[in-house]
Scaffold this motif. Structure first.
Motif, PDB file in Angstrom:
ATOM      1  N   ILE A 190       0.869  -1.170   0.000  1.00  0.00           N
ATOM      2  CA  ILE A 190       0.000   0.000   0.000  1.00  0.00           C
ATOM      3  C   ILE A 190       0.906   1.221   0.000  1.00  0.00           C
ATOM      4  O   ILE A 190       1.850   1.306   0.792  1.00  0.00           O
ATOM      5  N   ILE A 191       0.622   2.165  -0.890  1.00  0.00           N
ATOM      6  CA  ILE A 191       1.412   3.395  -0.938  1.00  0.00           C
ATOM      7  C   ILE A 191       0.684   4.466  -0.135  1.00  0.00           C
ATOM      8  O   ILE A 191      -0.481   4.739  -0.369  1.00  0.00           O
ATOM      9  N   HIS A 192       1.388   5.025   0.807  1.00  0.00           N
ATOM     10  CA  HIS A 192       0.851   6.075   1.678  1.00  0.00           C
ATOM     11  C   HIS A 192       1.464   7.395   1.222  1.00  0.00           C
ATOM     12  O   HIS A 192       2.599   7.709   1.595  1.00  0.00           O
ATOM     13  N   LYS A 193       0.724   8.146   0.421  1.00  0.00           N
ATOM     14  CA  LYS A 193       1.236   9.420  -0.104  1.00  0.00           C
ATOM     15  C   LYS A 193       1.050  10.510   0.931  1.00  0.00           C
ATOM     16  O   LYS A 193       0.008  10.610   1.551  1.00  0.00           O
ATOM     17  N   HIS A 194       2.063  11.311   1.111  1.00  0.00           N
ATOM     18  CA  HIS A 194       2.001  12.450   2.026  1.00  0.00           C
ATOM     19  C   HIS A 194       1.906  13.702   1.164  1.00  0.00           C
ATOM     20  O   HIS A 194       2.873  14.103   0.520  1.00  0.00           O
ATOM     21  N   ALA A 195       0.720  14.301   1.114  1.00  0.00           N
ATOM     22  CA  ALA A 195       0.453  15.421   0.205  1.00  0.00           C
ATOM     23  C   ALA A 195       1.328  16.637   0.498  1.00  0.00           C
ATOM     24  O   ALA A 195       1.781  17.312  -0.417  1.00  0.00           O
ATOM     25  N   GLU A 196       1.547  16.937   1.760  1.00  0.00           N
ATOM     26  CA  GLU A 196       2.298  18.151   2.119  1.00  0.00           C
ATOM     27  C   GLU A 196       3.810  17.982   1.986  1.00  0.00           C
ATOM     28  O   GLU A 196       4.514  18.930   1.707  1.00  0.00           O
ATOM     29  N   ASP A 197       4.304  16.763   2.211  1.00  0.00           N
ATOM     30  CA  ASP A 197       5.748  16.528   2.137  1.00  0.00           C
ATOM     31  C   ASP A 197       5.992  15.197   1.434  1.00  0.00           C
ATOM     32  O   ASP A 197       5.981  14.136   2.075  1.00  0.00           O
ATOM     33  N   PRO A 198       6.214  15.213   0.116  1.00  0.00           N
ATOM     34  CA  PRO A 198       6.390  13.973  -0.634  1.00  0.00           C
ATOM     35  C   PRO A 198       7.546  13.104  -0.127  1.00  0.00           C
ATOM     36  O   PRO A 198       7.555  11.907  -0.347  1.00  0.00           O
ATOM     37  N   ARG A 199       8.501  13.691   0.580  1.00  0.00           N
ATOM     38  CA  ARG A 199       9.607  12.893   1.118  1.00  0.00           C
ATOM     39  C   ARG A 199       9.135  11.938   2.205  1.00  0.00           C
ATOM     40  O   ARG A 199       9.846  11.016   2.575  1.00  0.00           O
ATOM     41  N   ARG A 200       7.931  12.161   2.719  1.00  0.00           N
ATOM     42  CA  ARG A 200       7.400  11.290   3.777  1.00  0.00           C
ATOM     43  C   ARG A 200       6.475  10.208   3.225  1.00  0.00           C
ATOM     44  O   ARG A 200       5.872   9.468   3.986  1.00  0.00           O
ATOM     45  N   PRO A 226       8.894  16.395  -6.354  1.00  0.00           N
ATOM     46  CA  PRO A 226       8.790  17.414  -7.403  1.00  0.00           C
ATOM     47  C   PRO A 226       9.900  18.448  -7.276  1.00  0.00           C
ATOM     48  O   PRO A 226      10.289  18.827  -6.172  1.00  0.00           O
ATOM     49  N   THR A 227      10.403  18.849  -8.410  1.00  0.00           N
ATOM     50  CA  THR A 227      11.441  19.874  -8.419  1.00  0.00           C
ATOM     51  C   THR A 227      10.933  21.071  -9.200  1.00  0.00           C
ATOM     52  O   THR A 227      10.064  20.942 -10.064  1.00  0.00           O
TER      53      THR A 227
END
Length: 160
Positions: A10-20, A86-87
């Motif tokens: 399961i991928i848990h995307k962190h919207a505010e900080d993609p590094r998390r 994202p860059t």
């Protein structure tokens, strides 16, 4: 040698900080827990770590009893689209030769403006203080005149 089914992740995307953002898999039905008598479980969280050469276990904890969480940082996920950080777009910078005389002229004008301001600020302070003082005197006189008028009005009423 059983291969883990990709759908188990399961991928848990962190919207505010993609590094998390992390991918996790949970292994259920472990040995029975001595405290709860329930089967043990382990969640493994995989995070992108582009600075690492090899995957490594960085954290593990038990939360709650007999349920374990392990964090593995790995460079293997970093190319996956869900883990890309994202860059900002790179933009070309175009430079032109500077006409030195225009620069010197503009700098001289700015210095002249600063010099004028430095000379006029003390004068402006004196004018402002004088105006405030005159206004305060005028208000005090107006208040005194008003009080005098009220006293005379009351005297007139008492004499009638």
């Amino acid at each position: 040698d059983k291969v883990v089914d990709k759908s188990a992740f399961i991928i848990h995307k962190h919207a505010e900080d993609p590094r998390r953002t992390y991918a996790s898999i949970v292994y259920h039905n472990g040995d029975d827990c001595d405290l709860t008598h329930e089967p043990r479980s382990t969640q493994i969280q995989f995070r992108c770590a582009p600075h690492l050469e090899h995957s490594q276990l960085v954290k593990s904890r038990e939360d709650p009893s007999c349920h374990y969480i392990a964090q593995v940082d790995t460079p293997l996920l970093c190319q996956h689209p869900d883990f890309r950080i994202p860059t900002a777009p790179s933009l070309e910078i175009v430079c032109y030769p500077l006409n030195e005389t225009e620069f010197v002229h503009a700098a001289s004008m700015m210095k002249a403006a600063v010099d004028i301001q430095r000379e006029t600020d003390p004068i402006l302070d004196i004018v402002t203080k004088t105006a405030h003082s005159k206004y305060a005197q005028m208000m005090k006189k107006e208040k005194t005149d008003l009080e005098t008028t009220e006293i005379q009005t009351q005297k007139s009423k008492t004499e009638l």
